[in-house]
Design a protein around this motif. Sequence first.
Motif, PDB file in Angstrom:
ATOM      1  N   VAL A   1      12.578  31.370  -0.102  1.00 54.22           N
ATOM      2  CA  VAL A   1      12.528  32.317   1.013  1.00 54.22           C
ATOM      3  C   VAL A   1      12.340  33.723   0.469  1.00 54.22           C
ATOM      4  CG1 VAL A   1      13.991  30.858   2.449  1.00 54.22           C
ATOM      5  CG2 VAL A   1      15.019  32.619   0.996  1.00 54.22           C
TER       6      VAL A   1
ATOM      7  N   SER B   1      14.303  31.897   8.387  1.00 52.91           N
ATOM      8  CA  SER B   1      13.319  31.778   9.471  1.00 52.91           C
ATOM      9  C   SER B   1      13.945  30.934  10.573  1.00 52.91           C
ATOM     10  CB  SER B   1      12.040  31.117   8.944  1.00 52.91           C
ATOM     11  OG  SER B   1      12.291  29.754   8.642  1.00 52.91           O
ATOM     12  N   GLU B   2      13.460  31.106  11.794  1.00 50.16           N
ATOM     13  CA  GLU B   2      14.017  30.427  12.957  1.00 50.16           C
ATOM     14  C   GLU B   2      13.970  28.915  12.778  1.00 50.16           C
ATOM     15  OE1 GLU B   2      16.092  29.970  16.235  1.00 50.16           O
ATOM     16  OE2 GLU B   2      15.697  31.891  15.194  1.00 50.16           O
ATOM     17  N   GLU B   3      12.888  28.482  12.210  1.00 50.61           N
ATOM     18  CA  GLU B   3      12.665  27.042  11.998  1.00 50.61           C
ATOM     19  C   GLU B   3      13.708  26.488  11.044  1.00 50.61           C
ATOM     20  OE1 GLU B   3       9.016  24.179  10.364  1.00 50.61           O
ATOM     21  OE2 GLU B   3       8.880  26.365  10.217  1.00 50.61           O
TER      22      GLU B   3
END
Lengths: 223, 485
Positions: B147, B126-128
């Motif tokens: 994930v 994820s981008e975070e």
Amino acid sequence: MRVLVVEDDKNLRDQLASALGDAGYTVDTADNGEDGQFLGETEPYDLAILDLGLPKVDGLSVLKAWRKEGRTMPVLILSARDRWSEKVEGLDLGANDYVTKPFHMAELLARVRANVRRQTDHRSSMLEVGDLQLNSATGQVSVNGVPVKLTAYQYKVLDYLMHHAGRIVSRAELTEKIYAQDHERDSNTIEVFIGILRRKIGTDRIITEKGLGYRLIDPAEHK
Amino acid sequence: MIDRIAGVGARFRDLVRRSLAARLLTIALASIVGLVAGGVIAYDQFNRQMLRLLIDPELSAVTDNLLGNAMPGLAGEVALRDVPYDPRYTQPLSGRYYQIARIGDDGVLAVQFRSPSLFGADLALSEELRSQLTAPDATLAAQFFNVTGPDAEPLRLMARVQEIPNLEGRYLFLVGVDPRAVLAPAAALVGLAFALFVAFCAIMVAAASALQVRIGLEPLRDLRRDIASVRRGDLEKLADVYPAELQPVAEELNALVNHNREVVERARRHVGNLAHALKTPIAVLKNAANHETGGDAAILRQSVEEMETFVERQLRRARVAARAEAGAGAQAPTIAYRTPVLRNLEDLIFMMEQKYDTQKPVDIVLESEGDVTFRGEREDLLEMASNLIDNACKYGRSSVIVRLVRPAAEPALFEIVVEDDGPGLSDADIARAMTRGARLDEAAPGQGLGLSILRETVDLYAGDLLFERSVLGGLKARLRLPATD
């Protein structure tokens, strides 16, 4: 003969005192339970007339106190409270008779007479015929140790028969002795008393001698 | 729909308010729900711990292996001296993956080496997560994440940022394992064990609450039974035998019964005082009148006589009414009163013997087969019985029989039979006396005085009063009243 009258109503007390005085009794009076109780405990009376609703100490408590002190004089309860439970309680506490207000003075005097004589007739305090006992000091009658409750007149008839145990007592003789100072009586009433006594002390103790009268015996000796 | 739920809710609240059992069962149900929820949370926690214990060591081992084997490749990219031996890292989408990416200056990841099992795909972050891992000041320690894998499977991921000797920049090492593959063999068994344990606990709670309802509420049932006994008169009062929580209730009830008795007793005593106050002056008047002679005395005597009769009647009526006036109601005398009959009849008969001793002796015979207990007040029993026996003595010639009978057919009743050898009543008078509410006042003044009041008391106990002809010749009165054991 001394009679104690405990009654709080002045008029009735005076009437009782004068009627009893006229009948030849020496009368003491008290207008409340406390004085009445004190007199009954300290003076030798032949009978006490006790009202139930008294100021200070009520009649039943006075009676209870007297009996607890060992005072055995006959007590005649004068009651306006005609609750049966109170009357029965008085009887259980050792009252000998009761009269309900309002009453006829003649009736009251007859009862007083019957109850007074119960204890003063004889000096000998104990009469015995077999296991039948009569204690004239306390007015108690018992058969084989079991106490028997008798009314004043029943007691008188038995008392007379026991004094003449083994002898035939005629009906006329009994009537004369029992009702000496009262109104004329039907001799039939003696028969009723004999019936009641037989039921209370045992049927085989009083023998009917046909046409002559009655005879009190000890059934153990006549087996 | 909302209305219906609200309706059900209200009905449920009502049920809980009305039923102790429902209350206890609701608590049990809530406990069971809590237990199941607790079981689910515990099971989940158990799985997490299992992951850490079983998978994380493998992830570390594989990462260490990759780190140890990393070296500069021919084109300045990262290469591996040796790939991990485990064949599952080569099978496509097997659930076990690794990936090495160079972290660019701008934080962009350039994947330079991936396990064959990834089948050309990347381990997506994820981008975070990516920005967290690629930040210039990111930690060099190992980090673990959960994930989603390339085959949409859950993945336990270990990430480590590391520099490689002879290569520029920082590299991100990722190793992932699908936990299902690891836990699968034990999962069914563990799940079953948990389910069984929770079910067992739930059954125990349900059983315990059922026992609570049955055993825990037992004293309540006892109390109810005893109160019924008090009402029937089998018990005088509630005993001191209840649990501490119920004893105050029992004591309050006893106090209530006592209060009821006292109120009646007080009302009666009041009438007694009234009787005393009225009758003493009448006695005085009567004696005074009897002393006088002449015409006025006769009038006086008659008036006093009338007054006496009137006062007598009113007082008896007041005594019966005392109970009703006390607010105790018609049922009052049947509450908690027990009166032994035989002893009271004996006393009463002796008093009657005394009463008639000087007038005319009456032989009153009492016959009984044993004592019975009257379910009612002593005062009332004495009042009723004395009325009948007094009348029998008054009208009988010399013989009265009082019989105490307990009919075999009706165990809840007893009978006091009073017979006399007097003239008796005519058939018509007997019929009239039997009529409810009848008064024989006009027919026979003495006898009539007490009859209607006697009837009131008999009715109060749902009893019965019958008149017949006696074999002795006179009247035979049968008083039927409730008995108790």
